[in-house]
Design a protein around this motif. Structure first.
Motif, PDB file in Angstrom:
ATOM      1  N   SER A 148      -6.841   1.601  -6.709  1.00 50.19           N
ATOM      2  CA  SER A 148      -7.754   1.534  -5.492  1.00 50.19           C
ATOM      3  C   SER A 148      -8.191   0.062  -5.201  1.00 50.19           C
ATOM      4  O   SER A 148      -7.984  -0.847  -5.812  1.00 50.19           O
ATOM      5  CB  SER A 148      -9.039   2.576  -5.839  1.00 50.19           C
ATOM      6  OG  SER A 148      -9.766   1.723  -6.847  1.00 50.19           O
ATOM      7  N   ARG A 149      -8.881  -0.054  -4.006  1.00 56.30           N
ATOM      8  CA  ARG A 149      -9.432  -1.272  -3.633  1.00 56.30           C
ATOM      9  C   ARG A 149     -10.271  -1.601  -4.539  1.00 56.30           C
ATOM     10  O   ARG A 149     -10.504  -2.891  -4.746  1.00 56.30           O
ATOM     11  CB  ARG A 149     -10.128  -1.113  -2.189  1.00 56.30           C
ATOM     12  CG  ARG A 149     -10.363  -2.248  -1.521  1.00 56.30           C
ATOM     13  CD  ARG A 149     -10.902  -2.023  -0.116  1.00 56.30           C
ATOM     14  NE  ARG A 149     -11.577  -3.010   0.651  1.00 56.30           N
ATOM     15  CZ  ARG A 149     -12.138  -3.170   1.881  1.00 56.30           C
ATOM     16  NH1 ARG A 149     -12.302  -2.071   2.279  1.00 56.30           N
ATOM     17  NH2 ARG A 149     -12.626  -4.426   2.293  1.00 56.30           N
ATOM     18  N   LYS A 186       3.498  -1.383   3.778  1.00 48.62           N
ATOM     19  CA  LYS A 186       3.236  -0.143   3.520  1.00 48.62           C
ATOM     20  C   LYS A 186       4.461   0.366   2.882  1.00 48.62           C
ATOM     21  O   LYS A 186       5.486   0.024   3.254  1.00 48.62           O
ATOM     22  CB  LYS A 186       2.591   0.662   4.694  1.00 48.62           C
ATOM     23  CG  LYS A 186       1.078   0.188   5.094  1.00 48.62           C
ATOM     24  CD  LYS A 186       0.539   1.360   6.099  1.00 48.62           C
ATOM     25  CE  LYS A 186      -0.753   0.979   6.424  1.00 48.62           C
ATOM     26  NZ  LYS A 186      -1.421   1.790   7.247  1.00 48.62           N
ATOM     27  N   ASP A 228      -0.273   7.264  -0.561  1.00 50.07           N
ATOM     28  CA  ASP A 228      -1.701   7.700  -1.067  1.00 50.07           C
ATOM     29  C   ASP A 228      -2.436   6.776  -1.145  1.00 50.07           C
ATOM     30  O   ASP A 228      -3.599   6.633  -2.011  1.00 50.07           O
ATOM     31  CB  ASP A 228      -1.501   8.560  -2.293  1.00 50.07           C
ATOM     32  CG  ASP A 228      -0.741   7.668  -3.384  1.00 50.07           C
ATOM     33  OD1 ASP A 228       0.025   6.652  -3.175  1.00 50.07           O
ATOM     34  OD2 ASP A 228      -0.953   8.261  -4.581  1.00 50.07           O
ATOM     35  N   LYS A 229      -2.538   5.736  -0.430  1.00 49.32           N
ATOM     36  CA  LYS A 229      -3.457   4.431  -0.455  1.00 49.32           C
ATOM     37  C   LYS A 229      -4.123   3.753  -1.598  1.00 49.32           C
ATOM     38  O   LYS A 229      -4.882   3.508  -1.847  1.00 49.32           O
ATOM     39  CB  LYS A 229      -4.907   5.099   0.245  1.00 49.32           C
ATOM     40  CG  LYS A 229      -4.623   5.792   1.462  1.00 49.32           C
ATOM     41  CD  LYS A 229      -3.914   5.146   2.690  1.00 49.32           C
ATOM     42  CE  LYS A 229      -3.874   5.600   3.965  1.00 49.32           C
ATOM     43  NZ  LYS A 229      -3.432   5.007   5.029  1.00 49.32           N
ATOM     44  N   ARG A 230      -2.680   3.416  -2.441  1.00 45.71           N
ATOM     45  CA  ARG A 230      -2.878   2.687  -3.646  1.00 45.71           C
ATOM     46  C   ARG A 230      -2.222   1.516  -3.385  1.00 45.71           C
ATOM     47  O   ARG A 230      -1.384   1.343  -2.783  1.00 45.71           O
ATOM     48  CB  ARG A 230      -2.506   3.458  -4.822  1.00 45.71           C
ATOM     49  CG  ARG A 230      -3.014   4.929  -5.062  1.00 45.71           C
ATOM     50  CD  ARG A 230      -4.357   5.017  -5.507  1.00 45.71           C
ATOM     51  NE  ARG A 230      -4.545   4.767  -6.763  1.00 45.71           N
ATOM     52  CZ  ARG A 230      -5.947   4.746  -7.354  1.00 45.71           C
ATOM     53  NH1 ARG A 230      -6.784   5.075  -6.698  1.00 45.71           N
ATOM     54  NH2 ARG A 230      -5.678   4.707  -8.647  1.00 45.71           N
ATOM     55  N   GLU A 289       0.730  -1.294  -0.039  1.00 45.93           N
ATOM     56  CA  GLU A 289       0.093  -0.093  -0.070  1.00 45.93           C
ATOM     57  C   GLU A 289       0.757   1.534  -0.105  1.00 45.93           C
ATOM     58  O   GLU A 289       1.849   1.209   0.880  1.00 45.93           O
ATOM     59  CB  GLU A 289      -1.041   0.010   1.041  1.00 45.93           C
ATOM     60  CG  GLU A 289      -1.928   0.894   1.351  1.00 45.93           C
ATOM     61  CD  GLU A 289      -2.659   1.166   2.385  1.00 45.93           C
ATOM     62  OE1 GLU A 289      -2.320   2.122   3.440  1.00 45.93           O
ATOM     63  OE2 GLU A 289      -3.460   0.334   2.752  1.00 45.93           O
TER      64      GLU A 289
END
Length: 335
Positions: free
Chosen positions: A291-292, A263, A164-166, A161
């Protein structure tokens, strides 16, 4: 020892669900696989029991009683060598099952013990990748028995991850041997030769064996960091300690893969820049940061073991969310 990261409660909520099955994608309308994911109770460092026993040990694999099947291993390998003389018969850790060690008490952590032996690429090609691979299987609900005649090298995969949460996903090169063009997570194998293990070591005393097991356990974590660095190009110091989230076994070829969550403190745009200079960038054609929701769609075009890794990731996320909701509820009731 790698820390439990941000998900210390993962596992307690799934203690009643050891095995789960997930569908994987299709290469063409007639091809479907499923991944079977073994979920650990606590995603900390699994201990690894490396078996120094002779080759009849189930940890190291048992020769198939069918002499023709055993001979096909040599025949397939020799054909592959003729096609590609540069093939290297490297050593691999063989997955022979796992055990869950429960510890009573809320402050105690349960642990996962991986049963590992030694195998090699030649045996993997000749058993798991053999067109007759199903004939190597033994009818049993116990995976260690069912797969006792196969090489079953333990692969690894990383759910990474970004800041920036990708999530990082690679598209495999069309020049690789397995699943060309498929979407995969970064990964490969932990390497016995990184620890100087080149053969079955039968003369180790208890102290030496315990030390070797600690080193093998650490290599499970060092190995996945190494794969991410080599395939993505990010520096090792940009990654958190890996969190072990489970093992997925592909139904086709019964190949097992250990999955880890990490992460990275870099943003997607920075990672794209370093990917162009990745040491093993030739193994993939493109890097995606998704993205999720996008990941769920891409998982349909992943090999079964990697689709199982996606399912483990989803289970981890859901477990963390449930734990947070439970914590908030307990806090409100305590007010």
């Amino acid at each position: 020892m790698p820390s439990l990261g941000t998900v210390p409660s993962f596992g307690r909520a799934v203690s009643q669900s050891l095995l789960l099955r997930s569908r994987a994608g299709r290469c063409h309308p007639r091809s479907r696989e499923r991944g079977e994911a073994a979920v650990p109770l606590i995603p900390g460092m699994p201990s690894s029991y490396y078996s120094p026993a002779p080759p009849v040990s189930p940890h190291l694999g048992i020769p198939n009683p069918d002499a023709n099947l055993e001979e096909s291993i040599n025949e397939i390998w020799n054909r592959r060598l003729e096609e590609n003389p540069s093939l290297y018969n490297g050593k691999k850790f063989r997955h022979a099952g796992h055990a869950l060690h429960h510890v009573d008490g809320l402050d105690q952590e349960s642990s996962v013990c991986l049963h590992l032996g030694l195998t090699d690429y030649r045996t993997f090609v000749g058993t798991n990748l053999n067109p007759l691979w199903e004939k190597f299987l033994v009818p049993s609900e116990d995976d260690s028995v069912r797969c006792q005649h196969t090489s079953s090298p333990l692969g690894n995969g990383a759910i990474v991850e970004t800041s920036d949460k990708r999530i990082l996903v690679l598209q495999r090169s069309y020049n690789v041997g397995e699943f060309p063009g498929y979407f995969v997570f970064p990964g490969g194998h932990s390497e016995p030769e990184e620890l100087g293990i080149s053969d079955h070591q039968n003369d180790k005393g208890l102290t030496q064996s315990a030390d070797l097991n600690r080193k093998v356990s650490q290599e499970m974590f060092d190995g996945i960091v190494r794969e991410v660095v080599e395939e993505i190009g990010v520096p090792a110091e940009s990654l958190t300690d890996p969190v072990f989230i489970g093992i997925s076994r592909r139904e086709m070829n019964v190949r097992p893969t250990a999955f880890f969550f990490l992460k990275c403190n870099m943003e997607s745009k920075e990672i794209y820049q370093v990917y162009s200079r990745a040491q093993d960038g030739f193994e993939s054609t493109q890097l995606y940061t998704v993205s999720r929701d996008e990941l769920g769609k891409m998982a349909l075009r992943m090999p079964g073991c990697h689709h199982g890794g996606y399912t483990l990731y989803e289970l981890m996320i859901q477990t963390v969310e449930n734990a947070r909701q439970s914590s908030r509820s307990d806090h409100l009731h305590g007010l």
